[in-house]
Each structure stands twice: as structure tokens, then as C-alpha cells.
Design an enzyme around this catalytic site. Sequence first.
Site, PDB file in Angstrom:
ATOM      1  N   ASP A 140       1.255  -7.498   3.114  1.00 44.81           N
ATOM      2  CA  ASP A 140       1.333  -6.718   4.363  1.00 44.81           C
ATOM      3  C   ASP A 140       0.883  -7.601   5.535  1.00 44.81           C
ATOM      4  O   ASP A 140       1.514  -7.620   6.596  1.00 44.81           O
ATOM      5  CB  ASP A 140       0.401  -5.491   4.314  1.00 44.81           C
ATOM      6  CG  ASP A 140       0.738  -4.514   3.205  1.00 44.81           C
ATOM      7  OD1 ASP A 140       1.185  -3.405   3.502  1.00 44.81           O
ATOM      8  OD2 ASP A 140       0.562  -4.863   2.020  1.00 44.81           O
ATOM      9  N   THR A 192       3.301   0.213   0.137  1.00 43.34           N
ATOM     10  CA  THR A 192       2.295  -0.723  -0.408  1.00 43.34           C
ATOM     11  C   THR A 192       1.719  -0.214  -1.733  1.00 43.34           C
ATOM     12  O   THR A 192       1.516  -0.995  -2.662  1.00 43.34           O
ATOM     13  CB  THR A 192       1.160  -0.950   0.618  1.00 43.34           C
ATOM     14  OG1 THR A 192       1.752  -1.421   1.825  1.00 43.34           O
ATOM     15  CG2 THR A 192       0.160  -1.976   0.128  1.00 43.34           C
TER      16      THR A 192
END
Length: 307
Positions: free
Chosen positions: A50, A119
Site C-alpha cells: 500500500d 488489503t
Amino acid sequence: MASTSPVFLRLMANAVAVANHAGNIIREVMSKGDLGIVEKGVNDPQTEADRRAQQCIIGNLNKKFPLMSIIGEEDLAQETNVELVSDIDKEVLNLRCPEELVNVTEEDFVVWVDPLDGTAEYTAGMLDHVTVLIGIAHKNRPVGGVIHQPYYNYKNDKAGLGRTMWGIPGIGVGGFKPIPPPEGKRLVVTTRSHMTPVVQQALEALKPDEILRVGGAGYKVMLLMEGHATAYVFASPGCKKWDTCAPEAILTAMGGRLTDIHGTPYSYASTEMHPNKRGVLAAAKSDDHKWFVENIPDEVKQLVQGS
Ligand code: AMP
Ligand code: MG
Ligand code: MG
């Protein structure tokens, strides 16, 4: 040619190239094995992928469009020495530009970036749920969107890995073939990891033939884009503007609709608060969207009003 192309097309063509590069970063972090997980909140992880993907996307777009507002999900100090992505998507660069955007300068676009959507699924090995989302807004509305799916085809080693989809309302879509959902069936896609009693109450009231529970806003909208689901229903405030800007642009470009659960569109101005507090309701066909708005119970609507 490139220097005379409208800013909007250069921005879209660069967004496709940097999204592809972010996909390389996401696969590289996974293949090295150390995800560097940090918990940002309850059930809200962040990984090295990320962080690095956002540095790459925002760093590159900032260099090319220094006056533009870019809002990314991750709260990071932007590095200045990010690896430069020199390529640009020629096909997108050569598209027709929507008339009203031909003379718009970079200061008037707002870009919403989710460097890695899904995620939780990435950390759990549900890799096809992972996407990179870059949405472009002008005058508060999404005018262009890019969804990159880094693990498309990952279970099939003969086919190419990863793909990038884009959409420009009024112009069209690319990187995938829009398929309408099956007639006469209500297939509803919703959250896999952020279930609440109100989300459940909304789903039950809609009496779906099937409920699909997958991760990420990008992947859910992809199921709408390719005929696997009729609607995406999330009666909860957890989604953010970077989750919905790019998906909304693509859905709109193919005749669909994405709004809050009351049927009201979100504004994507740079001054907006990040959460989509009135929930998310999307459909590949705007007629279906209307049906869902009408059939979400008032009681649920009252509980997800954003105040
Ligand atoms: P989901 O459908 O649960 O995979 O969520 C879609 C997007 O919204 C993902 O980027 C999630 O991180 C975000 N999201 C949804 N609900 C929440 C929540 N309760 N807390 C944090 N993020 C959320
Ligand atoms: Mg997200
Ligand atoms: Mg994310």
C-alpha cells in the site's frame, strides 16, 4: 502530438501507466514475502505494498501535474525520489476527449488514489480481489477512472498476468468487455470483511437470489462490469472517496450508476470529507439501480444518513 493532447487525456494515459507500475510493486512485495503489516484501525490493515504503490502513483502524477490536487488513502509524507515511470498509455492518449474537458487545466482536476484496494484480502491470499484505483474528478464529479487488477489470471500461468480497465463517461470503456447481468435474477455483491447488522438488514430486505461476499470496492464493481452481479449494496459508512471515484467513472461510462444508498451521488471535490458516510449502492444498469434505491427499507436509510 502528446504535448498538444488535452491535459485530461495525458492525465488518464499517465494514470494507466502508473497503475500498471503500482501493480508490479504489489506483486514484488508479495513475492518477497514480508508484507510489513501495520494496523491503521479495527480491521483496517496497511502493508508495504500500500505504502510503496501510493508513493509511486502520487510521486509520478505530482511530477507531471504539479498543480493538481491528489488525495491518497495512506497518510504518508510524499517521497521526492520515487522511481520515474516514463511510459504512457498511447491508446488512451489518442482517445477523443470529452468536449467539456478539452481546455480544462490541471488545477481543476482532483485525483483520488487507492493504491491497493482489498488489503485485507491481499494479506489473506485472495489475490484476485486486489485492485489499484485512480479516479479523476472535475467539478465534483468523476470524469475518468482506472482500475488495475494486478493478479488477473494468476491461477492460469499460460495467460498474461494483470490487466487495466478504464472508463470515461461520454466516451467509453477499455481493457474489458462490459457484460450485462443475467435477466430476472438479483445477484447482490457486498462486503466480505466489514459486515454489520445494518448491512445484513438491507440485504435481507432486498431478497436476493444470491449474495456474493468479496473484498474491495474495485473488485465488487468489476463484478458488476462483467455481468457477475446486479448490484453492490453496502449500507455502512466505511467506504471512502478513493474507493468509489474510479469505479463510479467506469460504471457511468458503461451506463451504470453508483450513489449513496439514498440514490444521491457523492461529490468528489478536494474539500469533501473522505468517508462515504451514506453507504454505497451501485448497479451496472441504471434501471436496476432505481429498483434498489426504492427497495432499501426506510429504516435502513434512516440509520445510514451520514450524520
Ligand atoms: P469491503 O467491501 O469491506 O472490502 O470494503 C471496501 C473498501 O472500503 C475497502 O477499501 C475497505 O478498506 C473500506 N472499508 C469498508 N468498511 C470499512 C471499515 N469499517 N473500516 C475501514 N475500511 C472500511
Ligand atoms: Mg479501498
Ligand atoms: Mg487501499
